[in-house]
Design a protein around this motif. Structure first.
Motif, PDB file in Angstrom:
ATOM      1  N   SER A  98      52.659  65.020  60.688  1.00  0.00           N
ATOM      2  CA  SER A  98      51.563  64.326  61.596  1.00  0.00           C
ATOM      3  C   SER A  98      51.932  62.961  62.008  1.00  0.00           C
ATOM      4  N   ALA A  99      51.267  61.820  62.065  1.00  0.00           N
ATOM      5  CA  ALA A  99      51.685  60.651  62.659  1.00  0.00           C
ATOM      6  C   ALA A  99      51.138  59.316  61.789  1.00  0.00           C
ATOM      7  N   LEU A 100      51.833  58.476  61.745  1.00  0.00           N
ATOM      8  CA  LEU A 100      51.284  57.044  61.001  1.00  0.00           C
ATOM      9  C   LEU A 100      49.881  56.626  61.565  1.00  0.00           C
ATOM     10  N   ALA A 102      47.042  58.260  61.886  1.00  0.00           N
ATOM     11  CA  ALA A 102      46.281  59.421  62.181  1.00  0.00           C
ATOM     12  C   ALA A 102      44.965  59.326  61.345  1.00  0.00           C
ATOM     13  N   LYS A 103      45.015  58.713  60.207  1.00  0.00           N
ATOM     14  CA  LYS A 103      43.966  58.552  59.303  1.00  0.00           C
ATOM     15  C   LYS A 103      42.823  58.040  60.171  1.00  0.00           C
ATOM     16  N   HIS A 110      45.797  60.399  67.920  1.00  0.00           N
ATOM     17  CA  HIS A 110      45.658  60.175  66.598  1.00  0.00           C
ATOM     18  C   HIS A 110      44.377  61.280  66.191  1.00  0.00           C
ATOM     19  N   LYS A 113      45.508  64.892  65.745  1.00  0.00           N
ATOM     20  CA  LYS A 113      46.332  64.961  64.476  1.00  0.00           C
ATOM     21  C   LYS A 113      45.710  64.996  63.102  1.00  0.00           C
ATOM     22  N   ARG A 114      44.563  64.096  63.189  1.00  0.00           N
ATOM     23  CA  ARG A 114      43.510  63.872  62.003  1.00  0.00           C
ATOM     24  C   ARG A 114      42.940  65.202  61.964  1.00  0.00           C
ATOM     25  N   ASP A 117      44.925  67.851  60.175  1.00  0.00           N
ATOM     26  CA  ASP A 117      45.383  67.318  58.695  1.00  0.00           C
ATOM     27  C   ASP A 117      44.090  67.601  57.983  1.00  0.00           C
ATOM     28  N   ILE A 129      50.993  66.401  53.839  1.00  0.00           N
ATOM     29  CA  ILE A 129      50.806  65.776  55.214  1.00  0.00           C
ATOM     30  C   ILE A 129      51.483  64.523  55.264  1.00  0.00           C
ATOM     31  N   ARG A 131      53.078  61.576  57.039  1.00  0.00           N
ATOM     32  CA  ARG A 131      52.803  60.658  58.503  1.00  0.00           C
ATOM     33  C   ARG A 131      53.887  59.771  58.742  1.00  0.00           C
ATOM     34  N   ASP A 190      52.777  58.478  53.983  1.00  0.00           N
ATOM     35  CA  ASP A 190      53.193  57.571  55.037  1.00  0.00           C
ATOM     36  C   ASP A 190      54.741  57.354  54.875  1.00  0.00           C
TER      37      ASP A 190
END
Length: 406
Positions: A98-100, A102-103, A110, A113-114, A117, A129, A131, A190
Protein backbone atom coordinates in the motif's frame (compact mmCIF):
# COMPACT_ATOMS: atom_id res chain seq x y z
CA UNK A 1 6.34 -21.81 -2.33
CA UNK A 2 4.48 -20.62 -5.43
CA UNK A 3 4.14 -16.84 -5.44
CA UNK A 4 2.54 -14.49 -7.95
CA UNK A 5 3.74 -10.89 -7.94
CA UNK A 6 1.33 -8.45 -9.55
CA UNK A 7 3.21 -5.45 -10.90
CA UNK A 8 6.75 -5.99 -12.12
CA UNK A 9 8.12 -2.50 -11.62
CA UNK A 10 10.74 -1.36 -9.11
CA UNK A 11 9.46 -3.15 -5.99
CA UNK A 12 8.06 -6.17 -7.84
CA UNK A 13 11.26 -6.71 -9.78
CA UNK A 14 13.49 -6.60 -6.70
CA UNK A 15 11.10 -8.86 -4.80
CA UNK A 16 11.04 -11.41 -7.61
CA UNK A 17 14.82 -11.59 -7.61
CA UNK A 18 14.94 -12.22 -3.87
CA UNK A 19 12.21 -14.87 -3.94
CA UNK A 20 13.87 -16.74 -6.80
CA UNK A 21 17.13 -16.69 -4.84
CA UNK A 22 15.17 -18.36 -2.02
CA UNK A 23 14.05 -21.12 -4.46
CA UNK A 24 10.46 -19.91 -4.68
CA UNK A 25 8.51 -20.51 -7.88
CA UNK A 26 7.70 -16.94 -8.93
CA UNK A 27 5.58 -15.51 -11.71
CA UNK A 28 5.21 -11.79 -12.41
CA UNK A 29 1.93 -10.48 -13.81
CA UNK A 30 2.06 -7.09 -15.51
CA UNK A 31 1.05 -5.13 -18.56
CA UNK A 32 4.07 -5.73 -20.77
CA UNK A 33 7.14 -7.91 -20.86
CA UNK A 34 6.34 -10.14 -17.88
CA UNK A 35 5.52 -13.81 -17.33
CA UNK A 36 1.76 -13.17 -17.39
CA UNK A 37 0.12 -10.33 -19.32
CA UNK A 38 -2.61 -8.64 -17.31
CA UNK A 39 -4.38 -5.33 -16.81
CA UNK A 40 -5.69 -4.75 -13.30
CA UNK A 41 -8.01 -1.99 -14.50
CA UNK A 42 -9.93 -4.39 -16.77
CA UNK A 43 -9.92 -7.89 -15.26
CA UNK A 44 -12.51 -9.24 -12.81
CA UNK A 45 -12.29 -11.69 -9.93
CA UNK A 46 -13.18 -14.73 -12.06
CA UNK A 47 -10.16 -14.18 -14.29
CA UNK A 48 -7.88 -13.91 -11.26
CA UNK A 49 -9.47 -16.94 -9.60
CA UNK A 50 -8.60 -19.07 -12.63
CA UNK A 51 -5.13 -17.56 -12.97
CA UNK A 52 -4.24 -18.07 -9.29
CA UNK A 53 -5.08 -21.76 -9.06
CA UNK A 54 -2.29 -23.58 -7.22
CA UNK A 55 -0.54 -20.49 -5.85
CA UNK A 56 0.39 -20.19 -2.19
CA UNK A 57 0.68 -16.41 -2.05
CA UNK A 58 0.04 -13.20 -3.97
CA UNK A 59 1.94 -9.94 -3.53
CA UNK A 60 0.28 -6.89 -5.07
CA UNK A 61 2.99 -4.38 -6.02
CA UNK A 62 0.95 -2.62 -8.70
CA UNK A 63 0.70 1.13 -8.33
CA UNK A 64 1.00 4.45 -10.12
CA UNK A 65 1.50 8.06 -9.09
CA UNK A 66 1.23 10.21 -12.19
CA UNK A 67 -1.01 12.78 -13.81
CA UNK A 68 -4.00 11.07 -15.40
CA UNK A 69 -3.45 7.75 -13.62
CA UNK A 70 -6.57 5.62 -13.11
CA UNK A 71 -6.27 5.38 -9.33
CA UNK A 72 -9.72 3.89 -8.85
CA UNK A 73 -9.29 1.30 -11.60
CA UNK A 74 -5.77 0.26 -10.60
CA UNK A 75 -5.59 0.71 -6.83
CA UNK A 76 -9.21 0.13 -5.83
CA UNK A 77 -11.40 -1.88 -8.21
CA UNK A 78 -8.51 -3.75 -9.79
CA UNK A 79 -6.89 -4.65 -6.47
CA UNK A 80 -10.24 -5.71 -4.99
CA UNK A 81 -10.88 -8.02 -7.95
CA UNK A 82 -7.40 -9.50 -7.45
CA UNK A 83 -8.06 -10.11 -3.75
CA UNK A 84 -11.49 -11.63 -4.42
CA UNK A 85 -9.97 -13.91 -7.05
CA UNK A 86 -7.28 -15.00 -4.61
CA UNK A 87 -9.92 -15.88 -2.01
CA UNK A 88 -11.91 -17.86 -4.58
CA UNK A 89 -8.78 -19.71 -5.69
CA UNK A 90 -7.91 -20.71 -2.13
CA UNK A 91 -4.66 -18.72 -1.96
CA UNK A 92 -3.35 -18.89 1.61
CA UNK A 93 -2.02 -15.34 1.93
CA UNK A 94 -2.14 -11.98 0.18
CA UNK A 95 0.34 -9.18 0.78
CA UNK A 96 -0.69 -5.72 -0.31
CA UNK A 97 1.99 -3.08 -0.92
CA UNK A 98 0.00 0.00 0.00
CA UNK A 99 1.35 3.45 0.87
CA UNK A 100 2.28 5.29 4.03
CA UNK A 101 -0.52 7.76 4.61
CA UNK A 102 -3.21 5.54 3.10
CA UNK A 103 -4.91 5.21 6.49
CA UNK A 104 -5.97 8.85 6.69
CA UNK A 105 -4.56 10.60 3.58
CA UNK A 106 -6.90 12.88 1.65
CA UNK A 107 -5.48 12.57 -1.87
CA UNK A 108 -7.13 10.41 -4.53
CA UNK A 109 -4.01 8.24 -4.49
CA UNK A 110 -4.29 7.56 -0.76
CA UNK A 111 -8.05 7.09 -0.88
CA UNK A 112 -7.78 4.48 -3.63
CA UNK A 113 -5.13 2.55 -1.70
CA UNK A 114 -7.19 2.75 1.50
CA UNK A 115 -10.28 1.30 -0.18
CA UNK A 116 -8.36 -1.79 -1.32
CA UNK A 117 -6.66 -2.18 2.06
CA UNK A 118 -9.97 -2.16 3.89
CA UNK A 119 -11.50 -4.64 1.45
CA UNK A 120 -8.63 -7.08 1.92
CA UNK A 121 -9.21 -7.24 5.67
CA UNK A 122 -12.78 -8.52 5.17
CA UNK A 123 -12.00 -11.64 3.12
CA UNK A 124 -11.07 -14.11 5.85
CA UNK A 125 -7.69 -15.12 4.44
CA UNK A 126 -4.14 -14.56 5.65
CA UNK A 127 -3.24 -10.99 4.77
CA UNK A 128 -0.66 -8.30 5.36
CA UNK A 129 -0.73 -4.64 4.38
CA UNK A 130 2.68 -3.04 4.02
CA UNK A 131 2.69 0.76 3.83
CA UNK A 132 6.14 2.00 2.74
CA UNK A 133 7.53 5.50 2.94
CA UNK A 134 9.88 6.56 0.12
CA UNK A 135 11.71 3.48 -1.13
CA UNK A 136 15.35 4.04 -2.07
CA UNK A 137 17.31 1.87 -4.49
CA UNK A 138 18.48 1.56 -8.08
CA UNK A 139 15.56 1.67 -10.49
CA UNK A 140 13.20 3.48 -8.14
CA UNK A 141 11.36 6.50 -9.47
CA UNK A 142 12.10 8.67 -6.43
CA UNK A 143 15.75 7.59 -6.35
CA UNK A 144 16.15 8.37 -10.05
CA UNK A 145 14.54 11.81 -9.70
CA UNK A 146 16.44 12.83 -6.57
CA UNK A 147 19.72 11.49 -7.98
CA UNK A 148 19.23 13.78 -10.96
CA UNK A 149 18.59 16.76 -8.67
CA UNK A 150 21.68 15.78 -6.67
CA UNK A 151 24.08 16.47 -9.55
CA UNK A 152 22.91 20.06 -10.02
CA UNK A 153 25.33 22.81 -8.92
CA UNK A 154 22.74 24.04 -6.40
CA UNK A 155 20.46 21.55 -4.65
CA UNK A 156 16.77 22.47 -4.88
CA UNK A 157 15.10 22.48 -1.48
CA UNK A 158 11.50 21.64 -2.32
CA UNK A 159 10.44 21.74 1.33
CA UNK A 160 7.69 19.44 2.53
CA UNK A 161 7.24 17.39 5.67
CA UNK A 162 9.72 14.82 6.96
CA UNK A 163 10.18 11.46 5.24
CA UNK A 164 11.55 8.18 6.61
CA UNK A 165 13.03 6.49 3.54
CA UNK A 166 13.52 2.74 3.54
CA UNK A 167 16.00 0.84 1.39
CA UNK A 168 14.51 -1.53 -1.18
CA UNK A 169 16.46 -4.46 0.29
CA UNK A 170 14.85 -3.89 3.70
CA UNK A 171 11.37 -3.64 2.18
CA UNK A 172 11.96 -6.90 0.28
CA UNK A 173 13.23 -8.54 3.49
CA UNK A 174 10.02 -7.46 5.22
CA UNK A 175 7.86 -9.06 2.52
CA UNK A 176 9.94 -12.25 2.61
CA UNK A 177 9.40 -12.56 6.37
CA UNK A 178 5.67 -12.01 5.97
CA UNK A 179 5.53 -14.77 3.37
CA UNK A 180 7.02 -17.14 5.94
CA UNK A 181 4.87 -15.96 8.84
CA UNK A 182 2.61 -18.65 10.37
CA UNK A 183 -1.08 -18.48 9.52
CA UNK A 184 -3.54 -17.09 10.41
CA UNK A 185 -2.03 -13.70 9.60
CA UNK A 186 -3.53 -10.22 9.88
CA UNK A 187 -0.77 -7.59 9.83
CA UNK A 188 -0.60 -3.89 9.06
CA UNK A 189 2.88 -2.39 9.16
CA UNK A 190 4.37 0.96 8.19
CA UNK A 191 7.62 0.21 6.33
CA UNK A 192 9.93 3.07 7.26
CA UNK A 193 13.61 3.59 7.79
CA UNK A 194 15.21 4.51 11.12
CA UNK A 195 15.89 8.15 10.20
CA UNK A 196 13.53 11.02 9.53
CA UNK A 197 14.82 13.68 7.15
CA UNK A 198 13.84 16.38 4.68
CA UNK A 199 13.81 15.68 0.96
CA UNK A 200 16.82 17.97 0.50
CA UNK A 201 18.71 15.84 3.06
CA UNK A 202 17.98 12.74 0.99
CA UNK A 203 19.18 14.58 -2.12
CA UNK A 204 22.42 15.42 -0.30
CA UNK A 205 22.88 11.74 0.62
CA UNK A 206 22.46 10.75 -3.03
CA UNK A 207 24.94 13.45 -4.02
CA UNK A 208 27.58 12.01 -1.67
CA UNK A 209 26.75 8.52 -2.99
CA UNK A 210 27.69 9.72 -6.46
CA UNK A 211 31.06 10.93 -5.20
CA UNK A 212 30.26 14.63 -5.46
CA UNK A 213 31.26 17.27 -2.95
CA UNK A 214 28.95 19.41 -0.83
CA UNK A 215 26.67 21.93 -2.52
CA UNK A 216 24.53 24.80 -1.34
CA UNK A 217 20.77 24.36 -1.33
CA UNK A 218 18.20 26.86 -2.54
CA UNK A 219 14.62 27.01 -1.30
CA UNK A 220 12.17 26.58 -4.19
CA UNK A 221 9.09 28.81 -3.70
CA UNK A 222 5.87 26.88 -3.25
CA UNK A 223 4.18 28.81 -6.07
CA UNK A 224 6.77 27.54 -8.54
CA UNK A 225 6.16 23.93 -7.48
CA UNK A 226 2.41 24.41 -7.84
CA UNK A 227 2.83 25.97 -11.29
CA UNK A 228 5.08 23.11 -12.42
CA UNK A 229 2.57 20.57 -11.13
CA UNK A 230 -0.38 22.28 -12.85
CA UNK A 231 1.48 22.56 -16.16
CA UNK A 232 2.51 18.90 -16.04
CA UNK A 233 6.20 19.73 -16.44
CA UNK A 234 8.28 16.83 -15.19
CA UNK A 235 7.13 14.13 -12.77
CA UNK A 236 5.51 16.35 -10.14
CA UNK A 237 1.71 16.37 -9.95
CA UNK A 238 -0.74 18.13 -7.66
CA UNK A 239 -1.21 14.75 -5.93
CA UNK A 240 2.49 14.26 -5.29
CA UNK A 241 2.85 17.90 -4.19
CA UNK A 242 0.09 17.43 -1.60
CA UNK A 243 1.81 14.27 -0.38
CA UNK A 244 5.13 16.12 -0.22
CA UNK A 245 3.64 18.86 1.93
CA UNK A 246 2.04 16.32 4.29
CA UNK A 247 5.28 14.39 4.81
CA UNK A 248 5.85 10.66 4.75
CA UNK A 249 7.15 9.32 8.04
CA UNK A 250 6.19 7.12 10.98
CA UNK A 251 7.94 5.60 14.02
CA UNK A 252 10.20 2.68 13.13
CA UNK A 253 9.67 0.76 16.40
CA UNK A 254 6.42 -1.01 15.35
CA UNK A 255 8.17 -2.22 12.18
CA UNK A 256 11.02 -3.67 14.27
CA UNK A 257 8.65 -5.40 16.68
CA UNK A 258 6.47 -6.86 13.93
CA UNK A 259 9.21 -8.07 11.59
CA UNK A 260 12.08 -8.76 13.94
CA UNK A 261 14.80 -6.66 12.34
CA UNK A 262 15.86 -3.03 12.19
CA UNK A 263 16.02 -1.39 8.75
CA UNK A 264 19.28 0.34 7.99
CA UNK A 265 19.88 4.03 7.29
CA UNK A 266 19.76 4.65 3.55
CA UNK A 267 23.20 6.29 3.55
CA UNK A 268 24.68 3.11 4.99
CA UNK A 269 22.91 0.91 2.44
CA UNK A 270 24.01 3.10 -0.46
CA UNK A 271 27.59 3.05 0.80
CA UNK A 272 27.61 -0.73 0.41
CA UNK A 273 26.53 -0.36 -3.23
CA UNK A 274 28.76 2.43 -4.60
CA UNK A 275 27.49 4.48 -7.50
CA UNK A 276 28.95 3.55 -10.86
CA UNK A 277 29.74 5.72 -13.86
CA UNK A 278 26.43 4.64 -15.40
CA UNK A 279 24.55 5.85 -12.28
CA UNK A 280 26.10 9.30 -12.57
CA UNK A 281 25.58 9.41 -16.33
CA UNK A 282 21.91 8.52 -15.93
CA UNK A 283 21.51 11.21 -13.27
CA UNK A 284 23.09 13.85 -15.53
CA UNK A 285 21.01 12.88 -18.54
CA UNK A 286 17.60 12.82 -16.84
CA UNK A 287 17.22 16.63 -16.52
CA UNK A 288 18.37 17.00 -20.13
CA UNK A 289 15.85 14.53 -21.57
CA UNK A 290 12.95 17.02 -22.01
CA UNK A 291 15.28 19.62 -23.56
CA UNK A 292 16.82 17.12 -25.98
CA UNK A 293 13.40 15.87 -27.06
CA UNK A 294 12.10 19.43 -27.45
CA UNK A 295 15.10 20.53 -29.53
CA UNK A 296 14.78 17.49 -31.79
CA UNK A 297 11.06 18.15 -32.23
CA UNK A 298 11.86 21.78 -33.14
CA UNK A 299 14.27 20.62 -35.85
CA UNK A 300 11.62 18.41 -37.43
CA UNK A 301 8.85 20.98 -37.16
CA UNK A 302 11.09 23.60 -38.74
CA UNK A 303 12.05 21.15 -41.47
CA UNK A 304 8.39 20.73 -42.30
CA UNK A 305 7.12 24.27 -41.91
CA UNK A 306 9.94 26.25 -43.55
CA UNK A 307 9.56 24.71 -47.06
CA UNK A 308 5.81 25.33 -46.93
CA UNK A 309 5.74 28.79 -45.37
CA UNK A 310 9.08 30.52 -46.06
CA UNK A 311 10.93 28.93 -48.97
CA UNK A 312 9.54 29.80 -52.43
CA UNK A 313 8.00 26.70 -54.00
CA UNK A 314 9.96 27.38 -57.19
CA UNK A 315 13.21 26.95 -55.26
CA UNK A 316 12.01 23.64 -53.85
CA UNK A 317 11.00 22.44 -57.32
CA UNK A 318 14.38 23.39 -58.81
CA UNK A 319 16.14 21.18 -56.28
CA UNK A 320 13.78 18.25 -56.92
CA UNK A 321 14.29 18.61 -60.66
CA UNK A 322 17.67 16.93 -60.14
CA UNK A 323 15.71 13.80 -59.19
CA UNK A 324 13.66 14.06 -62.37
CA UNK A 325 10.62 15.43 -60.52
CA UNK A 326 8.74 18.32 -62.06
CA UNK A 327 5.35 20.01 -61.87
CA UNK A 328 2.69 18.31 -59.80
CA UNK A 329 5.02 15.46 -58.81
CA UNK A 330 7.57 17.88 -57.37
CA UNK A 331 4.94 19.89 -55.49
CA UNK A 332 3.41 16.69 -54.08
CA UNK A 333 6.86 15.52 -52.95
CA UNK A 334 7.47 18.81 -51.14
CA UNK A 335 4.15 18.51 -49.33
CA UNK A 336 4.66 14.84 -48.49
CA UNK A 337 8.14 15.46 -47.09
CA UNK A 338 7.02 18.49 -45.10
CA UNK A 339 4.03 16.71 -43.61
CA UNK A 340 6.23 13.75 -42.69
CA UNK A 341 8.62 16.10 -40.89
CA UNK A 342 5.77 17.79 -39.05
CA UNK A 343 4.32 14.40 -38.07
CA UNK A 344 7.62 13.29 -36.54
CA UNK A 345 7.95 16.60 -34.68
CA UNK A 346 4.46 16.26 -33.21
CA UNK A 347 5.04 12.57 -32.37
CA UNK A 348 8.15 13.56 -30.42
CA UNK A 349 6.23 16.19 -28.46
CA UNK A 350 3.51 13.63 -27.70
CA UNK A 351 6.13 11.10 -26.55
CA UNK A 352 5.07 8.47 -29.06
CA UNK A 353 7.40 5.51 -28.84
CA UNK A 354 9.68 5.09 -31.84
CA UNK A 355 9.27 8.67 -33.08
CA UNK A 356 12.98 9.43 -32.76
CA UNK A 357 13.90 6.18 -34.50
CA UNK A 358 11.50 7.00 -37.35
CA UNK A 359 13.33 10.33 -37.60
CA UNK A 360 16.65 8.49 -37.92
CA UNK A 361 15.30 6.54 -40.88
CA UNK A 362 13.82 9.59 -42.59
CA UNK A 363 16.90 11.75 -41.97
CA UNK A 364 19.12 9.00 -43.39
CA UNK A 365 16.98 8.88 -46.54
CA UNK A 366 17.11 12.68 -46.89
CA UNK A 367 20.88 12.72 -46.41
CA UNK A 368 21.48 10.01 -49.03
CA UNK A 369 19.29 11.83 -51.55
CA UNK A 370 21.03 15.15 -50.93
CA UNK A 371 24.46 13.51 -51.17
CA UNK A 372 23.45 12.08 -54.56
CA UNK A 373 21.86 15.18 -56.10
CA UNK A 374 23.73 18.01 -54.36
CA UNK A 375 27.19 16.81 -53.24
CA UNK A 376 28.35 20.43 -53.24
CA UNK A 377 26.51 20.79 -49.92
CA UNK A 378 29.36 18.86 -48.31
CA UNK A 379 31.57 21.89 -48.93
CA UNK A 380 28.97 24.38 -47.76
CA UNK A 381 30.66 26.68 -45.21
CA UNK A 382 27.64 26.34 -42.90
CA UNK A 383 27.72 22.54 -43.03
CA UNK A 384 24.18 22.21 -44.38
CA UNK A 385 24.56 18.47 -45.03
CA UNK A 386 27.21 17.58 -42.44
CA UNK A 387 24.97 18.90 -39.64
CA UNK A 388 22.57 16.06 -40.40
CA UNK A 389 25.05 13.83 -38.59
CA UNK A 390 24.48 15.82 -35.40
CA UNK A 391 20.71 15.45 -35.81
CA UNK A 392 21.14 11.71 -36.31
CA UNK A 393 23.19 11.52 -33.12
CA UNK A 394 20.60 13.52 -31.18
CA UNK A 395 17.84 11.26 -32.52
CA UNK A 396 19.66 8.12 -31.40
CA UNK A 397 20.22 9.65 -27.95
CA UNK A 398 16.52 10.55 -27.55
CA UNK A 399 15.50 7.07 -28.68
CA UNK A 400 17.92 5.45 -26.22
CA UNK A 401 16.43 7.50 -23.37
CA UNK A 402 12.88 6.33 -24.00
CA UNK A 403 11.40 4.29 -21.19
CA UNK A 404 10.95 0.60 -22.04
CA UNK A 405 7.51 -0.94 -21.91
CA UNK A 406 6.59 -2.01 -18.38
Amino acid sequence: MRVMIVGGGFIGGHLAGRLRAEDCAVKIAGRHGHDIACDLTREDASIWAERLQGYDAVVNCAGALAAGADYDGLHSRGAMALFDGAAQAGVDRVIQISALGAKDGTTAYHSSKRAADEHLTTLGLGWAIVRPSLVVGRGGGSTTLFSALAVLPVLPDIGGGPVAPIAIDDLVEAVWRLLQRPLPMAVVVDAVGPEKMRIVDLISILRRWQGLGPARSLQVPRWILRAVARLGIGPMTLESLAMLEAGNSAPVEPFVVTLGFTPQPVAQVLARHPATQSDTLAARLLPLAPALRGLLAAVWLAGGLVPLLLTPMTQNIQLLARLGLEGTGAVGTVWAGSLADIAIGLALLLHWRGAALAGVVLMSVYSLILFAIAPELLADPFGALVKNLAVLGLSLAVHAMEKPNA
